[in-house]
Design a protein around this motif. Structure first.
Motif, PDB file in Angstrom:
ATOM      1  N   ASP A 116       0.878  -1.275   0.015  1.00 33.18           N
ATOM      2  CA  ASP A 116       0.024   0.048  -0.089  1.00 33.18           C
ATOM      3  C   ASP A 116       1.070   1.297  -0.078  1.00 33.18           C
ATOM      4  N   TRP A 137       3.073   7.060   4.027  1.00 36.43           N
ATOM      5  CA  TRP A 137       2.776   8.311   4.145  1.00 36.43           C
ATOM      6  C   TRP A 137       3.592   8.961   4.997  1.00 36.43           C
ATOM      7  N   ILE A 171      -1.251   2.675  -2.767  1.00 40.34           N
ATOM      8  CA  ILE A 171      -2.856   2.909  -2.586  1.00 40.34           C
ATOM      9  C   ILE A 171      -3.094   3.926  -3.416  1.00 40.34           C
ATOM     10  N   PHE A 176      -7.228   5.459  -0.012  1.00 42.41           N
ATOM     11  CA  PHE A 176      -6.458   5.956   1.185  1.00 42.41           C
ATOM     12  C   PHE A 176      -7.126   6.918   2.113  1.00 42.41           C
ATOM     13  N   HIS A 213      -8.841  12.068   2.140  1.00 45.08           N
ATOM     14  CA  HIS A 213      -8.281  11.103   1.223  1.00 45.08           C
ATOM     15  C   HIS A 213      -7.034  11.711   0.760  1.00 45.08           C
ATOM     16  N   CYS A 240      -3.839   0.730  -7.994  1.00 48.70           N
ATOM     17  CA  CYS A 240      -4.110   0.744  -6.717  1.00 48.70           C
ATOM     18  C   CYS A 240      -3.959  -0.707  -5.862  1.00 48.70           C
ATOM     19  N   TYR A 242      -4.792  -1.609  -2.952  1.00 46.67           N
ATOM     20  CA  TYR A 242      -5.817  -1.906  -2.173  1.00 46.67           C
ATOM     21  C   TYR A 242      -7.119  -2.408  -3.305  1.00 46.67           C
ATOM     22  N   SER A 250      -1.938  -5.944  -0.270  1.00 47.87           N
ATOM     23  CA  SER A 250      -2.230  -4.739   0.323  1.00 47.87           C
ATOM     24  C   SER A 250      -2.648  -5.026   1.890  1.00 47.87           C
ATOM     25  N   ARG A 252      -3.855  -3.113   3.993  1.00 50.04           N
ATOM     26  CA  ARG A 252      -5.232  -2.618   4.573  1.00 50.04           C
ATOM     27  C   ARG A 252      -6.435  -3.679   4.033  1.00 50.04           C
TER      28      ARG A 252
END
Length: 268
Positions: A116, A137, A171, A176, A213, A240, A242, A250, A252
């Protein structure tokens, strides 16, 4: 021998660049099938077989495949003859707490793990330098992509005008969803927020609330432009993780006890 299925990138001549998919390996369950990350709970025997299969495909020894233990910070390690001369334990210690690796040594595959988070590959065809970057992030908000370009310049004399960048699978903005504190962290670091964020109805189904997001690929693209690259030097896969978790890991979707994508680069 089972052969891993890779997504290949064209960054120039004399370089191999790719991201692994979930296919063509020996791992089971949420680690299936191709995972070479030692830090996510997979069976060590399956990891070793997957590493051997990848190295066989690349035509290198398993000791020429290097991956750091990432910690969502911005330390960048240089892979040189001195590091390569270390034994396996010493190498891993040298790469502990590292989220980007760079090298000018041919025949060595360096890479990062994601599920991700955003993997970035940088290649300077003039100086023959490669760099792999893990940008979650936290690393993104600390401008690890920008710092990686600066590190290539400082260590090897790379010029941003000679660097080609590939943003790999990660992601997407749509998937996100983040808390206000994450949005605030990006805003506090001076990111231009309008192009990289939006409010959307919460996917958690809590009333009619909206959540922020963040577009992590766009954030890293913004950094690369600020580092001196031109838009035509930056390529994005637009996958992506996810949404495409059947093909790319992923966390998530699958939980943290699952496999990781390996995004690697090797000078030939």
């Amino acid at each position: 021998m089972t052969q891993p299925s890779l997504t290949h990138y064209r960054l120039g001549t004399g370089v191999v660049a790719f991201s692994s998919t979930r296919h063509g390996g020996y791992s089971q369950g949420h680690y299936a099938a191709f995972n070479i990350n030692n830090y996510c709970g997979d069976d060590p025997a399956a990891i070793q077989k997957n590493r051997e299969a990848l190295c066989h495909l690349l035509g290198i020894d398993t000791r020429q495949l290097l991956m750091p233990h990432q910690v969502h910070l911005t330390r960048i390690a240089k892979v040189d003859a001195q590091l390569l001369a270390l034994d396996d334990a010493q190498r891993q210690e040298a790469l502990e707490g590292t989220d980007a690796v760079m090298t000018d040594v041919e025949g060595v595959c360096i890479g990062v793990s994601t599920a991700d988070c955003i993997p970035l590959l940088l290649f300077d065809g003039r100086r023959r330098v490669a760099c792999a970057v893990h940008a979650g992030w936290r690393g993104t908000v600390q401008r690890i992509a920008e710092k990686a370009v600066a590190a290539m310049t400082a260590c090897y004399g790379s010029r941003p005008s000679d660097v080609v960048a590939q943003i790999g699978p990660g992601i997407s903005l749509k998937s996100f969803e983040v808390g206000q504190e994450v949005y605030d962290a990006f805003a506090a670091e001076g990111f231009s927020m309008e192009p990289i964020s939006c409010l959307m109805p919460s996917s958690q189904g809590v009333g009619n609330g909206e959540k922020w997001h963040i577009d992590l690929p766009a954030c890293n693209c913004q950094q690369l432009l600020e580092a001196g690259l031109r838009s035509e030097q930056i390529h994005t896969l637009h996958v992506c993780t996810y949404e495409q978790h059947a093909d790319y890991f992923s966390a998530r979707r699958l939980g943290i006890h699952s496999g990781r994508i390996f995004t690697g680069i090797m000078l030939k």
